[in-house]
Design a protein around this motif. Structure first.
Motif, PDB file in Angstrom:
ATOM      1  N   PRO A  21      10.673 -84.700 -55.388  1.00  0.00           N
ATOM      2  CA  PRO A  21      10.269 -83.838 -54.230  1.00  0.00           C
ATOM      3  C   PRO A  21      10.578 -82.373 -54.611  1.00  0.00           C
ATOM      4  O   PRO A  21      11.691 -81.902 -55.305  1.00  0.00           O
ATOM      5  N   GLN A  22       9.978 -81.306 -54.070  1.00  0.00           N
ATOM      6  CA  GLN A  22      10.045 -79.848 -54.018  1.00  0.00           C
ATOM      7  C   GLN A  22      10.485 -79.355 -52.688  1.00  0.00           C
ATOM      8  O   GLN A  22       9.797 -79.820 -51.818  1.00  0.00           O
ATOM      9  N   PRO A  23      11.505 -78.554 -52.764  1.00  0.00           N
ATOM     10  CA  PRO A  23      11.901 -78.120 -51.527  1.00  0.00           C
ATOM     11  C   PRO A  23      10.871 -77.269 -50.753  1.00  0.00           C
ATOM     12  O   PRO A  23      10.036 -76.343 -51.382  1.00  0.00           O
ATOM     13  N   GLY A  24      10.784 -77.326 -49.554  1.00  0.00           N
ATOM     14  CA  GLY A  24       9.773 -76.589 -48.565  1.00  0.00           C
ATOM     15  C   GLY A  24      10.791 -75.480 -48.092  1.00  0.00           C
ATOM     16  O   GLY A  24      11.872 -75.156 -48.398  1.00  0.00           O
ATOM     17  N   PRO A  25      10.253 -74.618 -47.146  1.00  0.00           N
ATOM     18  CA  PRO A  25      10.894 -73.599 -46.331  1.00  0.00           C
ATOM     19  C   PRO A  25      12.111 -74.148 -45.779  1.00  0.00           C
ATOM     20  O   PRO A  25      12.144 -74.854 -44.998  1.00  0.00           O
ATOM     21  N   GLU A  72      11.911 -71.427 -49.815  1.00  0.00           N
ATOM     22  CA  GLU A  72      11.635 -70.069 -49.228  1.00  0.00           C
ATOM     23  C   GLU A  72      12.868 -69.869 -47.762  1.00  0.00           C
ATOM     24  O   GLU A  72      12.914 -70.862 -47.167  1.00  0.00           O
ATOM     25  N   GLY A  73      13.364 -68.858 -47.966  1.00  0.00           N
ATOM     26  CA  GLY A  73      13.962 -68.551 -46.798  1.00  0.00           C
ATOM     27  C   GLY A  73      15.651 -69.148 -46.609  1.00  0.00           C
ATOM     28  O   GLY A  73      16.202 -68.839 -45.706  1.00  0.00           O
ATOM     29  N   VAL A  74      15.894 -69.492 -47.673  1.00  0.00           N
ATOM     30  CA  VAL A  74      17.429 -70.273 -47.670  1.00  0.00           C
ATOM     31  C   VAL A  74      18.327 -69.169 -48.230  1.00  0.00           C
ATOM     32  O   VAL A  74      18.198 -68.450 -48.990  1.00  0.00           O
ATOM     33  N   GLY A  96      16.757 -85.316 -53.814  1.00  0.00           N
ATOM     34  CA  GLY A  96      16.070 -85.133 -52.595  1.00  0.00           C
ATOM     35  C   GLY A  96      15.860 -83.779 -52.099  1.00  0.00           C
ATOM     36  O   GLY A  96      16.718 -83.193 -52.750  1.00  0.00           O
ATOM     37  N   CYS A  97      15.462 -83.505 -50.967  1.00  0.00           N
ATOM     38  CA  CYS A  97      15.311 -82.102 -50.526  1.00  0.00           C
ATOM     39  C   CYS A  97      15.851 -82.416 -48.932  1.00  0.00           C
ATOM     40  O   CYS A  97      15.301 -83.338 -48.376  1.00  0.00           O
ATOM     41  N   PHE A  98      16.309 -81.416 -48.487  1.00  0.00           N
ATOM     42  CA  PHE A  98      17.058 -81.631 -47.314  1.00  0.00           C
ATOM     43  C   PHE A  98      17.306 -80.178 -46.733  1.00  0.00           C
ATOM     44  O   PHE A  98      17.343 -79.210 -47.278  1.00  0.00           O
ATOM     45  N   PRO A  99      17.346 -80.117 -45.401  1.00  0.00           N
ATOM     46  CA  PRO A  99      17.403 -78.789 -44.744  1.00  0.00           C
ATOM     47  C   PRO A  99      18.604 -78.014 -45.115  1.00  0.00           C
ATOM     48  O   PRO A  99      19.745 -78.885 -45.112  1.00  0.00           O
TER      49      PRO A  99
END
Length: 321
Positions: A21-25, A72-74, A96-99
């Motif tokens: 996966p690729q990280p989202g905002p 974005e925004g991290v 994985g991608c995580f908040p």
């Protein structure tokens, strides 16, 4: 990459190949080094956990690894940071991608397999005992399932808070693990008249119950006036039914504790607790117990250890082992 996924509701999970996966905002990508197993993973497979996501999804609610990319925004994290993550899902995979707000930076000296075993178990017990029950020095704390993932941390933290800890577990080996963690009194879970044994010790001030009935009922009847009873889980499969008139007569308090729920309504309570616990670990004040470490290719065997209760403390899966 490999991931252990529930592909459809009601179907057994399987180890499959999926795109990385690729990280989202607001997200970070993590190369996963270790994932701690929990009883909740079994409940998710059955679709009975309160936070079971819709299929398909990757199992594994807590993990540790290295940040590889930022969405974005991290802010406050960078590639290369070592983090522990309460993701709620996604830990039983190679990445994985995580908040980002579910990531906690780890002490440099903390091994990944310890970090992956740390968050849920110690976090649950610390909030339950210190925040919900307000356990104080000299009180008698009874822990059921005392050699399990969360139960063992309740024994350890209860002893450090100055309580007289009574451990209830199945088998001499598990009771010995609880004794080493700080239990003063040991009770075999299959023995007769547990209520009588607890009363002979003077009764219960605080109950930390991970099992449910009938063990909860035995402990309930041994509660002292103004005792606090914590419902942590129901690993025995039977949810207790509590009579309110009995609460009234003995001035009892029953509290539920769902650690992950604090992310929704009071995240600062959860994160503050974890930071305090990390500080205790750094000063040598905590001794996490991991009984089994297995590679991702042996995930079915790892899950069976939880299902059959053959582990003590935590089982950790290491995807890149």
């Amino acid at each position: 990459m490999k991931a252990y996924r529930v592909t459809a509701a009601g179907q057994r999970p399987s180890l499959v190949e999926v795109p990385a996966p690729q990280p989202g905002p607001g997200e970070v990508a993590v190369e996963i080094a270790a994932c701690g197993l929990n009883f909740a993973d079994l409940l998710m497979v059955e679709g009975t956990y309160q936070d079971t996501p819709p299929a398909p999804f990757t199992l594994g609610i807590e993990l540790a690894g290295t940040v590889t990319a930022l969405g974005e925004g991290v802010a406050g994290l960078a590639a290369g940071d070592r983090v522990g993550v309460f993701g709620g899902r996604g830990g039983l995979a190679e990445a994985g991608c995580f908040p980002a707000d579910r990531c906690l930076q780890l002490p440099d000296a903390m091994p990944f397999h310890i970090a992956a075993a740390f968050l849920v178990a110690y976090g649950t017990s610390h909030l339950a005992l210190a925040h919900r029950a307000r356990l104080t020095t000299g009180e008698r704390l009874v822990v059921t399932g005392a050699a399990g993932g969360v139960g063992l941390t309740a024994v350890e933290l209860g002893a450090k808070l100055g309580a007289e800890v009574v451990a209830i577990a199945r088998g001499a080996d598990k009771l010995e693990v609880a004794r080493t963690a700080g239990a003063t009194h040991l009770i075999e879970a299959t023995s007769d008249d547990i209520r009588g044994q607890l009363k002979a010790l003077g009764g219960i001030d605080v109950l930390y119950d991970t099992v449910g009935d009938p063990l909860f009922g035995e402990c309930f009847r041994a509660a002292r006036p103004e005792a606090r009873l914590l419902a942590i889980g129901f690993a025995g499969g039977k949810v207790p039914q509590i009579k309110a008139n009995h609460l009234l007569v003995k001035n009892l308090t029953v509290s539920g504790l769902y650690w992950g729920g604090y992310m929704g309504f009071a995240p600062e309570v959860l994160t503050g607790s974890l930071k305090e616990l990390m500080g205790l670990w750094e000063t040598g004040g905590l001794d996490p117990h991991v009984s089994h470490r297995l590679p991702l290719d042996e995930i079915d065997a790892a899950m069976e250890l939880i299902r059959t209760r053959r582990s003590t403390g935590k089982v950790v899966v290491e995807p890149r082992r």
